[in-house]
Write an enzyme that holds these catalytic residues in place. Structure first.
Site, mmCIF file in Angstrom:
data_model
loop_
_atom_site.group_PDB
_atom_site.id
_atom_site.type_symbol
_atom_site.label_atom_id
_atom_site.label_comp_id
_atom_site.label_asym_id
_atom_site.label_seq_id
_atom_site.Cartn_x
_atom_site.Cartn_y
_atom_site.Cartn_z
ATOM 1 N N GLY A 128 0.827 -1.212 0.000
ATOM 2 C CA GLY A 128 0.000 0.000 0.000
ATOM 3 C C GLY A 128 0.857 1.256 0.000
ATOM 4 O O GLY A 128 2.095 1.194 -0.009
ATOM 5 N N LEU A 146 -0.879 -16.700 9.039
ATOM 6 C CA LEU A 146 0.337 -16.345 8.307
ATOM 7 C C LEU A 146 1.200 -17.577 8.038
ATOM 8 O O LEU A 146 1.250 -18.489 8.867
ATOM 9 C CB LEU A 146 1.143 -15.327 9.121
ATOM 10 C CG LEU A 146 0.517 -13.940 9.161
ATOM 11 C CD1 LEU A 146 0.965 -13.173 10.397
ATOM 12 C CD2 LEU A 146 0.878 -13.172 7.894
ATOM 13 N N ARG A 197 -9.316 9.602 -2.107
ATOM 14 C CA ARG A 197 -9.174 10.548 -1.000
ATOM 15 C C ARG A 197 -8.889 11.949 -1.534
ATOM 16 O O ARG A 197 -8.498 12.133 -2.671
ATOM 17 C CB ARG A 197 -8.082 10.084 -0.038
ATOM 18 C CG ARG A 197 -8.644 9.078 0.953
ATOM 19 C CD ARG A 197 -7.609 8.523 1.871
ATOM 20 N NE ARG A 197 -6.765 7.549 1.199
ATOM 21 C CZ ARG A 197 -5.872 6.791 1.821
ATOM 22 N NH1 ARG A 197 -5.698 6.890 3.113
ATOM 23 N NH2 ARG A 197 -5.147 5.919 1.144
ATOM 24 N N TYR A 201 -14.666 0.326 8.706
ATOM 25 C CA TYR A 201 -13.284 0.762 8.946
ATOM 26 C C TYR A 201 -13.112 1.206 10.397
ATOM 27 O O TYR A 201 -12.231 0.720 11.108
ATOM 28 C CB TYR A 201 -12.956 1.903 7.983
ATOM 29 C CG TYR A 201 -11.508 2.322 8.009
ATOM 30 C CD1 TYR A 201 -10.515 1.487 7.504
ATOM 31 C CD2 TYR A 201 -11.127 3.557 8.524
ATOM 32 C CE1 TYR A 201 -9.183 1.869 7.517
ATOM 33 C CE2 TYR A 201 -9.802 3.952 8.537
ATOM 34 C CZ TYR A 201 -8.832 3.105 8.028
ATOM 35 O OH TYR A 201 -7.514 3.491 8.048
ATOM 36 N N LEU A 257 -0.320 -3.031 8.655
ATOM 37 C CA LEU A 257 -0.933 -1.948 7.876
ATOM 38 C C LEU A 257 -1.953 -2.490 6.880
ATOM 39 O O LEU A 257 -2.344 -1.785 5.950
ATOM 40 C CB LEU A 257 0.150 -1.158 7.118
ATOM 41 C CG LEU A 257 0.928 -0.093 7.897
ATOM 42 C CD1 LEU A 257 1.785 -0.695 8.998
ATOM 43 C CD2 LEU A 257 1.804 0.724 6.962
ATOM 44 N N LYS A 264 -11.150 -1.029 13.144
ATOM 45 C CA LYS A 264 -9.897 -0.555 13.750
ATOM 46 C C LYS A 264 -10.032 -0.430 15.268
ATOM 47 O O LYS A 264 -9.075 -0.659 16.006
ATOM 48 C CB LYS A 264 -9.520 0.805 13.144
ATOM 49 C CG LYS A 264 -9.061 0.734 11.691
ATOM 50 C CD LYS A 264 -7.655 0.169 11.566
ATOM 51 C CE LYS A 264 -7.123 0.296 10.155
ATOM 52 N NZ LYS A 264 -5.736 -0.188 10.018
HETATM 53 N N1 UDP Z 1 -13.487 15.258 -0.028
HETATM 54 C C1 UDP Z 1 -13.868 16.188 -0.973
HETATM 55 N N2 UDP Z 1 -13.683 15.905 -2.295
HETATM 56 C C2 UDP Z 1 -13.122 14.742 -2.729
HETATM 57 C C3 UDP Z 1 -12.715 13.786 -1.755
HETATM 58 C C4 UDP Z 1 -12.916 14.067 -0.422
HETATM 59 O O1 UDP Z 1 -14.382 17.270 -0.644
HETATM 60 O O2 UDP Z 1 -12.982 14.578 -3.952
HETATM 61 C C5 UDP Z 1 -13.647 15.566 1.396
HETATM 62 C C6 UDP Z 1 -14.367 14.480 2.208
HETATM 63 O O3 UDP Z 1 -15.765 14.667 2.157
HETATM 64 C C7 UDP Z 1 -13.784 14.728 3.592
HETATM 65 C C8 UDP Z 1 -12.358 15.227 3.312
HETATM 66 O O4 UDP Z 1 -12.362 15.664 1.967
HETATM 67 O O5 UDP Z 1 -14.490 15.740 4.264
HETATM 68 C C9 UDP Z 1 -11.320 14.155 3.496
HETATM 69 O O6 UDP Z 1 -11.767 13.011 2.806
HETATM 70 P P1 UDP Z 1 -10.832 11.749 2.540
HETATM 71 O O7 UDP Z 1 -11.655 10.776 1.759
HETATM 72 O O8 UDP Z 1 -9.537 12.188 1.978
HETATM 73 O O9 UDP Z 1 -10.490 11.140 3.969
HETATM 74 P P2 UDP Z 1 -11.262 11.017 5.362
HETATM 75 O O10 UDP Z 1 -10.547 11.950 6.265
HETATM 76 O O11 UDP Z 1 -12.694 11.406 5.198
HETATM 77 O O12 UDP Z 1 -11.093 9.593 5.739
#
Ligand code: UDP
Length: 330
Positions: free
Chosen positions: A27, A78, A204, A163, A91, A167
Site C-alpha cells: 500500500g 500467516l 481521498r 473501517y 498496515l 480498527k
Molecule cells: N473530499 C472532498 N472531495 C473529494 C474527496 C474528499 O471534498 O474529492 C472531502 C471528504 O468529504 C472529507 C475530506 O475531503 O471531508 C477528506 O476526505 P478523505 O476521503 O480524503 O479522507 P477522510 O478523512 O474522510 O477519511
C-alpha cells in the site's frame, strides 16, 4: 522475490539483521515503510493480497536481497516464515472511504482477523506488533483537537463503520493480548497522510484534487468544503511509526500533523501549485463525514521526541511532482 500464499517460503535470511514483517506492505504507507526499513538495514517480508495495494509500489525492492513479497490474505493464518520476524507492522486494510465502503465485510475482517493472526503468532514467538490504527476511531469527534484519551463518537452501523469499528476492535484485541497474554504491542492512531505514491484512483481528497487539477477537470468539493482535516506528509508519518515501534510505550499515540485546513483551502492550494484552470464543483457530502479532525500530538512529542517537519505546501509540491511523472491515464 515474489511468492504466492501456499508456496513453500523458507527464505535464506541473514540472522545478523532483524527480520521485520509488514502486512499491507504494497500500500501507500506500507511501501514507504518498507523503503525506510530496508534503508535501516532490516530484512523485510511483506504480506499483501493486493486488494488495495499495488505491486508497482514495491517494484524497486523486488530484487533486493533483503526483501521478499508474499501475496497473502491476512484474514488467513500467516505462513511459517513470519514466525521468524521479531517485529510486525500491521498496515493491512483499505484506508480510503471510497474503497473500503465498497467491501465492508472484507474491510472489517481484514482489521479484526488480520491483527488476531499476528497477535496469536506474536504470543508464540515474542515478536512485537505495531498496529496501524486511525484517527477514524474518534469518528465525527465532539472534542477538538482529539487527544488519545477521547473515546470517540462513532456510528457503529454507518457507512464508515467497517473501517472505524474494525480498527477500534483491532485496538481492543491488541490490548487484550497485551494484558492477558503479555504480547508486546504498539498502537499508532494515524491521521490523514499523503505524499508520492498515493494512488490516482484512491478517492481521498488530496489524490482526487491533484489528479483533477492536473487533468483540468473540476475539483470535487463534498458539502460546502468547510470541513477540516490535518494532513501529514508520508515521511513524517513513517518516522513516527519507526520511533513508536522502538519506544517503550504501548500507546495509543496520535501520529498526524496539527495544522488544520478546510477542504476549500486545500483545493485552492492545489490549484495555485499546479497552475490549473480547474473550477470547483460542489457535490453531496457523504454520510457521517467528520466535520473536523485535528490531532493533539503532545504524547508523541514527549514519548517519541517526534513532530511533523513537512508543511502542506512543501508536501503537496512533492506529491504533485510525483503525479506529473506518472503515465497519463484517463
Ligand atoms: N473530499 C472532498 N472531495 C473529494 C474527496 C474528499 O471534498 O474529492 C472531502 C471528504 O468529504 C472529507 C475530506 O475531503 O471531508 C477528506 O476526505 P478523505 O476521503 O480524503 O479522507 P477522510 O478523512 O474522510 O477519511
Amino acid at each position: 522475490m515474489i511468492f504466492s500464499s501456499g508456496s513453500s517460503v523458507d527464505a535464506d535470511f541473514d540472522d545478523a539483521a532483524p527480520l521485520v514483517a509488514v502486512t499491507g506492505g504494497a500500500g501507500f504507507l506500507g511501501s514507504h515503510l518498507c523503503d525506510r526499513l530496508i534503508a535501516d538495514g532490516c530484512h523485510v517480508i511483506v504480506a499483501d493480497n493486493l486488494s488495495s495495494g499495488h505491486i508497482g509500489n514495491l517494484q524497486h525492492l523486488l530484487e533486493h536481497p533483503r526483501f521478499q513479497f508474499l501475496r497473502h490474505d491476512v484474514t488467513k493464518p500467516l505462513p511459517p516464515v513470519f514466525g521468524r520476524a521479531t517485529r510486525f507492522y500491521n498496515l493491512a486494510c483499505p484506508a480510503s472511504p471510497h474503497q473500503y465502503q465498497r467491501t465492508p465485510v472484507d474491510t472489517t475482517l481484514a482489521s479484526v482477523l488480520g491483527v488476531w493472526h499476528l497477535l496469536a503468532l506474536a504470543e508464540q514467538t515474542g515478536a512485537r506488533v505495531l498496529q496501524a490504527s486511525t484517527s477514524e476511531v474518534y469518528g465525527d469527534p465532539l472534542e477538538h483537537p482529539q487527544s488519545e484519551s477521547y473515546r470517540g463518537h462513532v456510528n457503529p452501523i454507518g457507512p464508515r463503520a467497517c473501517y472505524d469499528e474494525g480498527k477500534r476492535c483491532a485496538e481492543t484485541l491488541c490490548f487484550a493480548y497485551h494484558l492477558e497474554r503479555d504480547v508486546a504491542i504498539r498502537i499508532a492512531r494515524i491521521f490523514n497522510t499523503y505524499g508520492p505514491r498515493i494512488s490516482a484512483g484512491d478517492g481521498r481528497v488530496i489524490s482526487n484534487f491533484v489528479m483533477q487539477a492536473l487533468r483540468d477537470q473540476p475539483l470535487t468539493i463534498y458539502g460546502d468544503g468547510e470541513q477540516t482535516r490535518s494532513f501529514c506528509y508520508v515521511d513524517d508519518t513513517i518516522d513516527g511509526l519507526r520511533r513508536l515501534m522502538d519506544a517503550e510505550i504501548e500507546g495509543p499515540l496520535n501520529i498526524g500533523n496539527e495544522k488544520e485546513y478546510t477542504v476549500l483551502e486545500v483545493a485552492e492550494m492545489v490549484l495555485r501549485l499546479t497552475g490549473s484552470r480547474s473550477r470547483l464543483e460542489f457535490k453531496h457530502l457523504p454520510a457521517d463525514d467528520p466535520a473536523r479532525r485535528c490531532p493533539d500530538i503532545a504524547r508523541a512529542r514527549s514519548h517519541l521526541g517526534w513532530e511533523p517537519r513537512v508543511g502542506l505546501e512543501d508536501g503537496l509540491r512533492e506529491t504533485i511532482a510525483y503525479a506529473r511523472r506518472q503515465p497519463v491515464t484517463t
